[in-house]
Write an enzyme that holds these catalytic residues in place. Structure first.
Site, PDB file in Angstrom:
ATOM      1  N   HIS A 161       1.838   7.756   4.302  1.00 53.63           N
ATOM      2  CA  HIS A 161       1.586   6.441   3.702  1.00 53.63           C
ATOM      3  C   HIS A 161       0.078   6.231   3.490  1.00 53.63           C
ATOM      4  O   HIS A 161      -0.350   5.775   2.435  1.00 53.63           O
ATOM      5  CB  HIS A 161       2.075   5.317   4.628  1.00 53.63           C
ATOM      6  CG  HIS A 161       3.553   5.229   4.830  1.00 53.63           C
ATOM      7  ND1 HIS A 161       4.132   5.204   6.073  1.00 53.63           N
ATOM      8  CD2 HIS A 161       4.579   5.132   3.948  1.00 53.63           C
ATOM      9  CE1 HIS A 161       5.439   5.098   5.958  1.00 53.63           C
ATOM     10  NE2 HIS A 161       5.748   5.066   4.678  1.00 53.63           N
ATOM     11  N   SER A 210       8.720   7.968   8.438  1.00 53.69           N
ATOM     12  CA  SER A 210       8.600   7.114   9.625  1.00 53.69           C
ATOM     13  C   SER A 210       9.707   7.428  10.621  1.00 53.69           C
ATOM     14  O   SER A 210       9.480   7.434  11.830  1.00 53.69           O
ATOM     15  CB  SER A 210       8.690   5.646   9.232  1.00 53.69           C
ATOM     16  OG  SER A 210       7.637   5.305   8.387  1.00 53.69           O
ATOM     17  N   LYS A 262      18.462  -3.904   7.086  1.00 56.64           N
ATOM     18  CA  LYS A 262      17.956  -2.646   7.634  1.00 56.64           C
ATOM     19  C   LYS A 262      17.279  -2.937   8.969  1.00 56.64           C
ATOM     20  O   LYS A 262      16.342  -3.742   9.022  1.00 56.64           O
ATOM     21  CB  LYS A 262      16.947  -2.057   6.640  1.00 56.64           C
ATOM     22  CG  LYS A 262      16.646  -0.592   6.859  1.00 56.64           C
ATOM     23  CD  LYS A 262      15.799  -0.074   5.696  1.00 56.64           C
ATOM     24  CE  LYS A 262      15.013   1.149   6.085  1.00 56.64           C
ATOM     25  NZ  LYS A 262      14.069   1.567   5.064  1.00 56.64           N
ATOM     26  N   ARG A 318       7.869  11.996  -2.298  1.00 57.66           N
ATOM     27  CA  ARG A 318       7.869  13.208  -1.465  1.00 57.66           C
ATOM     28  C   ARG A 318       8.704  14.266  -2.173  1.00 57.66           C
ATOM     29  O   ARG A 318       8.746  14.299  -3.384  1.00 57.66           O
ATOM     30  CB  ARG A 318       8.420  12.876  -0.079  1.00 57.66           C
ATOM     31  CG  ARG A 318       7.456  12.073   0.749  1.00 57.66           C
ATOM     32  CD  ARG A 318       8.094  11.459   1.948  1.00 57.66           C
ATOM     33  NE  ARG A 318       8.982  10.372   1.555  1.00 57.66           N
ATOM     34  CZ  ARG A 318       9.559   9.542   2.399  1.00 57.66           C
ATOM     35  NH1 ARG A 318       9.370   9.683   3.691  1.00 57.66           N
ATOM     36  NH2 ARG A 318      10.326   8.577   1.963  1.00 57.66           N
TER      37      ARG A 318
HETATM   38  P1  ADP Z   1      10.045   5.896   5.022  1.00 55.36           P
HETATM   39  O1  ADP Z   1      10.646   4.860   5.944  1.00 55.36           O
HETATM   40  O2  ADP Z   1      11.060   6.817   4.412  1.00 55.36           O
HETATM   41  O3  ADP Z   1       8.902   6.670   5.626  1.00 55.36           O
HETATM   42  P2  ADP Z   1       8.906   3.701   3.428  1.00 55.36           P
HETATM   43  O4  ADP Z   1       9.915   2.720   2.964  1.00 55.36           O
HETATM   44  O5  ADP Z   1       8.002   3.213   4.494  1.00 55.36           O
HETATM   45  O6  ADP Z   1       9.528   5.120   3.775  1.00 55.36           O
HETATM   46  O7  ADP Z   1       8.047   4.220   2.194  1.00 55.36           O
HETATM   47  C1  ADP Z   1       7.289   3.414   1.333  1.00 55.36           C
HETATM   48  C2  ADP Z   1       6.781   4.233   0.184  1.00 55.36           C
HETATM   49  O8  ADP Z   1       5.957   5.286   0.699  1.00 55.36           O
HETATM   50  C3  ADP Z   1       7.848   4.939  -0.643  1.00 55.36           C
HETATM   51  O9  ADP Z   1       7.385   4.973  -1.974  1.00 55.36           O
HETATM   52  C4  ADP Z   1       7.901   6.333  -0.071  1.00 55.36           C
HETATM   53  O10 ADP Z   1       8.360   7.268  -1.013  1.00 55.36           O
HETATM   54  C5  ADP Z   1       6.443   6.541   0.274  1.00 55.36           C
HETATM   55  N1  ADP Z   1       6.261   7.489   1.351  1.00 55.36           N
HETATM   56  C6  ADP Z   1       6.860   7.488   2.564  1.00 55.36           C
HETATM   57  N2  ADP Z   1       6.454   8.543   3.313  1.00 55.36           N
HETATM   58  C7  ADP Z   1       5.574   9.237   2.540  1.00 55.36           C
HETATM   59  C8  ADP Z   1       4.824  10.448   2.710  1.00 55.36           C
HETATM   60  N3  ADP Z   1       4.943  11.176   3.806  1.00 55.36           N
HETATM   61  N4  ADP Z   1       4.022  10.867   1.706  1.00 55.36           N
HETATM   62  C9  ADP Z   1       3.947  10.144   0.565  1.00 55.36           C
HETATM   63  N5  ADP Z   1       4.638   9.009   0.319  1.00 55.36           N
HETATM   64  C10 ADP Z   1       5.439   8.554   1.291  1.00 55.36           C
END
Ligand code: ADP
Length: 165
Positions: free
Chosen positions: A17, A128, A41, A90
């Site tokens: 992120h 996450s 969620k 990703r």
């Molecule tokens: P997650 O819970 O799957 O980690 P989030 O809802 O927090 O995902 O993700 C928010 C945004 O950040 C989404 O666009 C997701 O594709 C992106 N994202 C999540 N993890 C990564 C990562 N490791 N690298 C790049 N973008 C990410």
């Protein structure tokens, strides 16, 4: 002035992120990292905890702000006069849902353009939920989360674990 939002759960924020946040902040004048609250969620960290983590790791990026919303992303987008939605992509697994979401958002608000930033090779398999699992089983999460929040994440998940036992 181009104002972008980067919506997500950030439960908790990972290096993946943060990498997207840094790149987004270079591309746009202002970047709002938007914790989107989904009542269906279950999250591990409260909105306040997630916001505190994000503020801590973004302290050195002056054009980044952290906020949260519980409604539709496009409603926030409209009411805060934003220009762009930033999302991270990703491996292929993200594409289907993100593509659908971008179309739905554009349908609901025609000027809502989504810009996708490809995850770097280091964090393309990072999520996450993976961080939470590793931490809950006592593994080392230091390669996956910013150092400034690592101990807070471990302590907090450890406390939850003990309370549940
Ligand atoms: P997650 O819970 O799957 O980690 P989030 O809802 O927090 O995902 O993700 C928010 C945004 O950040 C989404 O666009 C997701 O594709 C992106 N994202 C999540 N993890 C990564 C990562 N490791 N690298 C790049 N973008 C990410």
């Amino acid at each position: 002035m181009k104002k972008a939002i980067y919506p997500g759960s950030f439960d908790p924020v990972t290096n993946g992120h943060l990498e997207i946040i840094r790149r987004g902040a270079m591309l746009f004048d202002q970047l709002i990292v938007l914790i989107s609250v989904n009542p269906n969620k279950q999250s591990s960290f409260s909105v306040e905890e997630r916001a505190a983590f994000l503020r801590k790791v973004c302290y050195d990026i002056p054009n980044v702000r952290v906020d949260s919303c519980s409604g539709l992303i496009v409603d926030y987008f409209r009411s805060h006069e934003c220009d762009i939605i930033v999302k991270g992509l990703r491996a292929m697994s993200d594409f289907e849902t993100e593509f659908q979401m971008a179309h739905v958002n554009k349908h609901l608000c025609p000027r809502a353009e989504t810009v996708f930033l490809c995850a770097d090779s280091q964090s393309t398999y990072l999520s996450s939920s993976m961080v939470r699992q590793i931490a809950m089983f006592g593994g080392d999460i230091s390669p996956f989360v910013p150092e400034a929040i690592k101990d807070d994440i471990i302590k907090r998940l450890d406390r939850t674990n003990k309370e549940e036992q």
